[in-house]
Design a protein around this motif. Structure first.
Motif, mmCIF file in Angstrom:
data_model
loop_
_atom_site.group_PDB
_atom_site.id
_atom_site.type_symbol
_atom_site.label_atom_id
_atom_site.label_comp_id
_atom_site.label_asym_id
_atom_site.label_seq_id
_atom_site.Cartn_x
_atom_site.Cartn_y
_atom_site.Cartn_z
ATOM 1 N N CYS A 93 -2.455 81.151 34.173
ATOM 2 C CA CYS A 93 -1.989 80.253 35.167
ATOM 3 C C CYS A 93 -1.502 79.130 34.590
ATOM 4 C CB CYS A 93 -3.613 79.706 35.762
ATOM 5 S SG CYS A 93 -4.593 80.953 36.296
ATOM 6 N N ARG A 94 -0.126 79.128 34.578
ATOM 7 C CA ARG A 94 0.535 77.866 34.110
ATOM 8 C C ARG A 94 1.822 77.743 34.971
ATOM 9 N NH1 ARG A 94 0.620 76.966 27.632
ATOM 10 N NH2 ARG A 94 0.958 75.045 28.769
ATOM 11 N N GLY A 95 2.117 76.412 35.118
ATOM 12 C CA GLY A 95 3.116 76.236 36.357
ATOM 13 C C GLY A 95 4.012 75.178 35.417
ATOM 14 N N ARG A 96 4.980 74.657 36.070
ATOM 15 C CA ARG A 96 5.795 73.623 35.344
ATOM 16 C C ARG A 96 5.411 72.363 34.928
ATOM 17 N NH1 ARG A 96 11.536 73.800 38.827
ATOM 18 N NH2 ARG A 96 12.158 75.645 38.346
ATOM 19 N N ASN A 97 4.108 71.812 35.832
ATOM 20 C CA ASN A 97 3.331 70.845 35.503
ATOM 21 C C ASN A 97 2.201 70.868 34.752
ATOM 22 O OD1 ASN A 97 5.168 69.120 37.244
ATOM 23 N ND2 ASN A 97 4.333 69.838 38.854
ATOM 24 N N GLY A 98 2.166 71.963 33.943
ATOM 25 C CA GLY A 98 0.775 72.361 33.288
ATOM 26 C C GLY A 98 0.063 73.331 33.922
ATOM 27 N N GLY A 99 -1.049 73.565 33.330
ATOM 28 C CA GLY A 99 -2.079 74.642 33.913
ATOM 29 C C GLY A 99 -2.998 74.627 32.928
ATOM 30 N N VAL A 100 -3.335 75.822 32.354
ATOM 31 C CA VAL A 100 -4.365 76.414 31.415
ATOM 32 C C VAL A 100 -4.104 76.651 29.990
ATOM 33 C CG1 VAL A 100 -6.618 77.915 31.020
ATOM 34 C CG2 VAL A 100 -5.821 76.847 33.374
ATOM 35 N N THR A 101 -4.367 75.815 29.141
ATOM 36 C CA THR A 101 -3.902 76.245 27.761
ATOM 37 C C THR A 101 -4.936 76.958 27.179
ATOM 38 O OG1 THR A 101 -4.994 74.204 26.955
ATOM 39 C CG2 THR A 101 -2.798 73.812 27.666
ATOM 40 N N PRO A 102 -4.605 77.671 25.936
ATOM 41 C CA PRO A 102 -5.730 78.458 25.351
ATOM 42 C C PRO A 102 -7.033 77.639 25.183
ATOM 43 C CG PRO A 102 -3.747 78.935 24.306
ATOM 44 C CD PRO A 102 -3.489 77.880 25.180
ATOM 45 N N ARG A 103 -6.890 76.497 24.739
ATOM 46 C CA ARG A 103 -8.125 75.629 24.401
ATOM 47 C C ARG A 103 -9.096 75.442 25.708
ATOM 48 N NH1 ARG A 103 -9.941 70.471 25.380
ATOM 49 N NH2 ARG A 103 -7.991 69.914 26.297
ATOM 50 N N ILE A 104 -8.260 75.101 26.728
ATOM 51 C CA ILE A 104 -9.122 74.799 28.157
ATOM 52 C C ILE A 104 -9.600 76.095 28.619
ATOM 53 C CG2 ILE A 104 -8.629 74.127 30.363
ATOM 54 C CD1 ILE A 104 -8.266 71.917 28.453
ATOM 55 N N ALA A 105 -8.875 77.371 28.443
ATOM 56 C CA ALA A 105 -9.400 78.641 28.919
ATOM 57 C C ALA A 105 -10.772 78.744 28.073
ATOM 58 C CB ALA A 105 -8.388 79.679 28.659
ATOM 59 N N ALA A 106 -10.593 78.653 26.861
ATOM 60 C CA ALA A 106 -11.918 78.869 26.214
ATOM 61 C C ALA A 106 -13.139 77.921 26.595
ATOM 62 C CB ALA A 106 -11.495 78.547 24.634
ATOM 63 N N GLU A 107 -12.904 76.698 26.666
ATOM 64 C CA GLU A 107 -13.950 75.756 27.253
ATOM 65 C C GLU A 107 -14.198 76.119 28.782
ATOM 66 O OE1 GLU A 107 -13.359 71.530 26.959
ATOM 67 O OE2 GLU A 107 -12.239 71.745 25.126
ATOM 68 N N LEU A 108 -13.532 76.553 29.583
ATOM 69 C CA LEU A 108 -13.859 76.756 30.696
ATOM 70 C C LEU A 108 -14.759 78.045 30.835
ATOM 71 C CD1 LEU A 108 -10.484 76.603 32.501
ATOM 72 C CD2 LEU A 108 -12.489 75.417 33.436
ATOM 73 N N TYR A 109 -14.784 79.001 29.939
ATOM 74 C CA TYR A 109 -15.466 80.127 29.621
ATOM 75 C C TYR A 109 -16.738 79.738 29.046
ATOM 76 C CZ TYR A 109 -17.479 84.724 28.944
ATOM 77 O OH TYR A 109 -18.321 85.707 28.954
ATOM 78 N N ASP A 110 -16.797 78.746 28.130
ATOM 79 C CA ASP A 110 -18.108 78.375 27.432
ATOM 80 C C ASP A 110 -18.820 77.653 28.597
ATOM 81 O OD1 ASP A 110 -17.309 79.326 25.030
ATOM 82 O OD2 ASP A 110 -16.541 77.299 24.243
ATOM 83 N N GLN A 111 -18.167 76.917 29.440
ATOM 84 C CA GLN A 111 -19.003 76.108 30.693
ATOM 85 C C GLN A 111 -19.513 77.083 31.877
ATOM 86 O OE1 GLN A 111 -20.288 72.951 30.508
ATOM 87 N NE2 GLN A 111 -18.323 71.648 31.115
ATOM 88 N N TYR A 112 -18.635 77.812 32.112
ATOM 89 C CA TYR A 112 -19.082 78.731 33.336
ATOM 90 C C TYR A 112 -19.079 80.231 33.347
ATOM 91 C CZ TYR A 112 -17.359 74.027 35.482
ATOM 92 O OH TYR A 112 -17.321 72.722 35.587
ATOM 93 N N GLY A 113 -18.753 80.708 31.846
ATOM 94 C CA GLY A 113 -18.943 82.199 31.857
ATOM 95 C C GLY A 113 -18.038 82.852 32.826
ATOM 96 N N VAL A 114 -18.283 84.112 33.247
ATOM 97 C CA VAL A 114 -17.428 85.029 33.955
ATOM 98 C C VAL A 114 -17.135 84.363 35.657
ATOM 99 C CG1 VAL A 114 -18.226 87.101 32.993
ATOM 100 C CG2 VAL A 114 -19.416 86.246 34.901
ATOM 101 N N ASP A 115 -17.712 83.192 35.737
ATOM 102 C CA ASP A 115 -17.639 82.404 37.192
ATOM 103 C C ASP A 115 -16.665 81.549 36.746
ATOM 104 O OD1 ASP A 115 -19.721 84.102 38.415
ATOM 105 O OD2 ASP A 115 -21.391 82.633 37.782
#
Length: 386
Positions: free
Chosen positions: A91-113
């Protein structure tokens, strides 16, 4: 038999071919943890390591074990940490999106949801992740929504196109042209597929007939197969598929094609031809028909030829003769034909096969290039058949 298989793409071992012919041979992990080989036609970057895909393909036995030959695929909703993180990183666009760090944090916070949560509440999710601006969360959420819509639409198209031999790009072409309603539009009118690159009349007509047989029978089926829409497309194809090089054909040829396609009793050639003319597919001139584009091109050429004051200084036949290869002189007959062709601004070399038209033309071209340069030459096939 073609099967739907849910699997995680692990890596590619071999890649060969380019564009439509590009193939990756790699490893997939099935939902039960089994690892198998898969052979997939795809563009570079279509398959992301760790992402989960719905694959439509056929299993075969090879000397290395079972292999899935995939005819089409679509990104599928992930179910574990690795696939969720991989999916989010797409999920990345010209104006940014989800970096590997953010993706990992999102999973830590919300799991499969994490994916559904980000789609539903991007602002709240942004607040819960350190150093992640809300505008980037909104970009990611929009991308996820687009992918979700496209995923279901792609699956519908994959099932619709299954086993029809359409090009690999057909699904993406259809989505680009008609959006998420692509499958329903095509089911309603399969002949729309002729607008896509690499799909012709015969393939779309077969789909039309197959869908008609699925939905109806008896008299209702006969009515569907004899519909004016189908007869119109058969009429268009009859003109399009002629190979004699002429722009125009007698409408009786179209009548014969319709009698063959739907039977003498059911054929309505007058209505079919009228539909093609009214919808800008065919042009009519008396009892003759032509593709509208070819008729327009012929008219443009005719108008140019009819102009007064066209200036053109062709070389004399004697001058042309000097450009014949050594030991292969132009014959008196060929020189006479060249002289006649080059008397007026627009010339025409005519003759039956084998008299030397191509040889004579090559000598004329060499002479013109010598006098005026190669930029003075242009080549065209007005009928599209030459």
């Amino acid at each position: 038999m073609l099967r739907e298989v849910l699997a995680i793409w692990r890596y590619a071992r071999h890649v060969w071919g380019e564009e439509e012919s590009r193939v990756e041979l790699g490893s997939i992990e099935l939902d039960d943890g089994t690892v198998r080989d898969a052979k997939i036609k795809c563009q570079e970057g279509d398959l992301q390591k760790g992402c989960r895909y719905l694959l439509l393909g056929q299993w075969s036995d090879t000397k290395y074990g079972k292999q899935l030959k995939v005819s089409s695929f679509v990104l599928h909703q992930p179910i574990d940490e690795e696939s969720v993180v991989a999916y989010l990183k797409c999920c990345r666009g010209r104006n940014g999106g989800v970096t590997p760090r953010i993706a990992a944090e999102l999973y830590d916070q919300y799991g499969v949801d994490a994916i559904t949560e980000l789609m539903a509440n991007p602002e709240a999710v942004s607040d819960s992740i350190s150093h992640w601006p809300v505008d980037k969360a909104l970009v990611a959420a929009r991308t996820l929504h687009d992918q979700d819509h496209k995923r279901h639409s792609k699956m519908a198209l994959m099932r619709l196109f299954n086993g029809r031999g359409f090009p690999q790009s057909a699904v993406d072409q259809a989505l680009l042209l008609w959006g998420v309603a692509a499958a329903s539009k095509i089911e309603e009118d399969p002949y729309l597929l002729m607008e896509l690159k690499g799909i012709g009349f015969l393939a779309t007509d077969k789909m039309y007939c197959d869908l008609a047989r699925q939905d109806s029978s008896g008299a209702e089926l006969l009515e569907e197969l004899s519909s004016i829409r189908r007869q119109s497309m058969c009429a268009y194809h009859a003109v399009y598929s002629r190979s004699d090089g002429s722009t125009w054909c007698n409408e009786q040829e179209v009548y014969s094609a319709l009698y063959s396609a739907v039977g003498l009793e059911n054929a309505r050639p007058v209505e079919a031809i009228e539909w093609c003319v009214e919808n800008g597919r065919l042009a009519r001139r008396g009892n003759s028909l032509a593709l509208i584009g070819h008729a327009d091109q012929e008219k443009t050429i005719a108008q140019y030829v009819a102009k007064n004051g066209i200036k053109c200084v062709w070389p004399a036949a004697e001058e042309v003769s000097r450009f014949a290869p050594k030991g292969k002189d132009l014959s008196p007959h060929q020189l006479q034909a060249i002289g006649q062709a080059l008397r007026k601004p627009v010339g025409c070399l005519q003759g039956s096969p084998g008299v030397g038209k191509t040889f004579a033309l090559a000598c004329i071209v060499k002479c013109i290039v010598a006098n005026y340069g190669s930029n003075s030459i242009a080549v065209a096939t007005p009928t599209g058949k030459a």
